[in-house]
Design an enzyme around this catalytic site. Structure first.
Site, PDB file in Angstrom:
ATOM      1  N   CYS A  18      14.062   4.449  -6.558  1.00  0.00           N
ATOM      2  CA  CYS A  18      12.605   4.354  -6.417  1.00  0.00           C
ATOM      3  C   CYS A  18      12.231   5.013  -5.095  1.00  0.00           C
ATOM      4  CB  CYS A  18      12.137   2.893  -6.489  1.00  0.00           C
ATOM      5  SG  CYS A  18      12.785   1.844  -5.169  1.00  0.00           S
ATOM      6  N   CYS A  78       0.832  -1.204   0.000  1.00  0.00           N
ATOM      7  CA  CYS A  78       0.000   0.000   0.000  1.00  0.00           C
ATOM      8  C   CYS A  78       0.864   1.251   0.000  1.00  0.00           C
ATOM      9  CB  CYS A  78      -0.925  -0.002   1.211  1.00  0.00           C
ATOM     10  SG  CYS A  78      -2.246  -1.228   1.106  1.00  0.00           S
TER      11      CYS A  78
END
Length: 396
Positions: A354, A197
């Site tokens: 990232c 999530c």
């Protein structure tokens, strides 16, 4: 199938409790007997986050006598979009303590037990043994398999839930009565295949829908009413506003609850699930740079003393939140399809990043496998950059 009540009823309800729970007491299927069972129940909720927040609040409001909380994290501002048990003044506070304070306000008749620890092999059996029922609100596969295996070994039922973006799933796993989590998912997905999530996001209100469904199942089990979701997986699509059910059968070859189990004690769940693939682990060894070193490299690139291309492998929606200056966006999926490889320069070093370093590690394995042996990735990703180099940017 209807099952006997999970717990015996408490001796009595006080006058104040009768007033508080009157809307339960006039439901024929619950009544005084069912409410006394709620009072006598001991329920453990794992996590005071997205699913744990509504679950804890509704279990407390329902009058579950003893509520346990397993939570080791602290409240972050990014939690508040969905973790409704916490408020703005709780940012930086222990989630367990914050939840305890909210539950005391919700229902003073509930005894809240805080386990301010990370659930692991050393404590899970002792903690689980204190409770009648487990409500699992975890968000990582290693803990999910740990919870399942411990519950099977202790013959405990548990209510499982999962959320991602607009989708949710709920089921009840109880190996003594039906399938366990491993019957549905014998193996975890490959590392990096399913984003968390924190990487993919979740609609805040989805937590309420799934968390409330978990509580509904928990109360049914405690009072022995209705048909619990044993052997059924409930799937919710918020965008389509649809609920679907899939039947789950007990797997006779299940590694933990099958006829000849191979998992008869707790295992190394981090190794079983893996944070990154073996290829990514090999790729990052000796090919990782920190954000402070990257800052020096960017300064050197400005003066022309170093050449490299800095590539952000996240999604565009993430890059809109924050980024490392001087980078270009090529999402991870383009590397997985091979489309990005033609865009990479052959005469410059490739530096990948990232959010935290997990996805860039996977991309690094692909890039190095394509022959760019001097490619590296940024350990800690843009989160470390914001934390250590540029705190003026927002985190997420």
């Amino acid at each position: 199938m209807a099952l006997p009540p999970l717990v015996e009823p408490a001796a009595e309800l006080s006058i104040d409790e009768v007033r508080r729970y009157s809307r339960h007491l006039i439901i024929p299927d619950v009544g005084m007997d069912g409410q006394k069972r709620f009072k006598n129940a001991r329920v453990l909720v794992i996590g005071a986050g997205g699913l744990g927040s509504p679950a804890l609040l509704y279990l407390a409001a329902a009058g579950v006598g003893t509520l346990g909380i397993v939570e080791f994290d602290t409240v972050d501002e990014s939690n508040l979009q969905r973790q409704i048990i916490h408020g703005q003044s709780d940012v930086g506070k222990s989630k367990a303590q914050s939840a305890l304070e909210s539950l005391a306000e919700t229902n003073p008749f509930v005894n809240v037990v805080v386990h301010d620890v990370r659930l692991d092999n050393d404590n899970v059996m002792e903690i689980f043994s204190q409770y009648d029922l487990i409500v699992d609100g975890t968000d990582n596969f290693a803990t999910r398999y740990l919870v399942n295996d411990a519950a099977v070994l202790l013959h405990k039922p548990y209510v499982w839930g999962s959320i991602f973006r607009f989708d949710g799933q709920v089921s009840v796993f109880w190996a003594d009565q039906g399938p366990c989590y491993r019957c549905l998912y014998p193996e975890p997905p490959p590392p990096g295949m399913v984003p968390s999530c924190a990487e993919g996001g979740v609609l805040g209100v989805l937590c309420a829908a799934i968390g409330a469904t978990q509580v509904t199942e928990a109360l049914k089990l405690l009072a022995g009413i209705g048909d619990p979701l044993i052997g059924r997986l409930q799937i919710y699509d918020a965008l389509e506003m649809s609920w679907q059910q899939v039947k789950i059968r007990k797997d006779p070859n299940c590694a933990v609850c099958g006829e000849n189990p191979t998992v008869t004690e707790l295992i190394d769940y981090d190794a079983f699930c893996g944070a990154i693939t073996d290829e990514a682990a090999d790729a990052v060894a000796g090919h990782t740079v920190g954000v402070l070193q990257l800052e020096d490299w960017l300064n050197e690139r400005e003066t022309g003393t170093k050449e490299f291309v800095l590539i952000d492998v996240r999604e565009k929606v993430e890059r809109d939140i924050n980024q490392i200056p001087g980078s270009i966006l090529i999402p991870k999926g383009d590397f997985q399809t091979g489309a990005a490889l033609a865009q990479l320069p052959q005469d410059k070093q490739v530096v990948l990043y990232c959010k935290t370093g997990v996805r860039s590690a996977e991309v690094l394995a692909i890039v190095r496998g394509a022959g760019l042996d001097n490619a590296v990735h940024v350990g800690g990703g843009v989160s470390a950059w914001v934390n250590q180099v540029d705190p003026s940017q927002p985190a997420y």
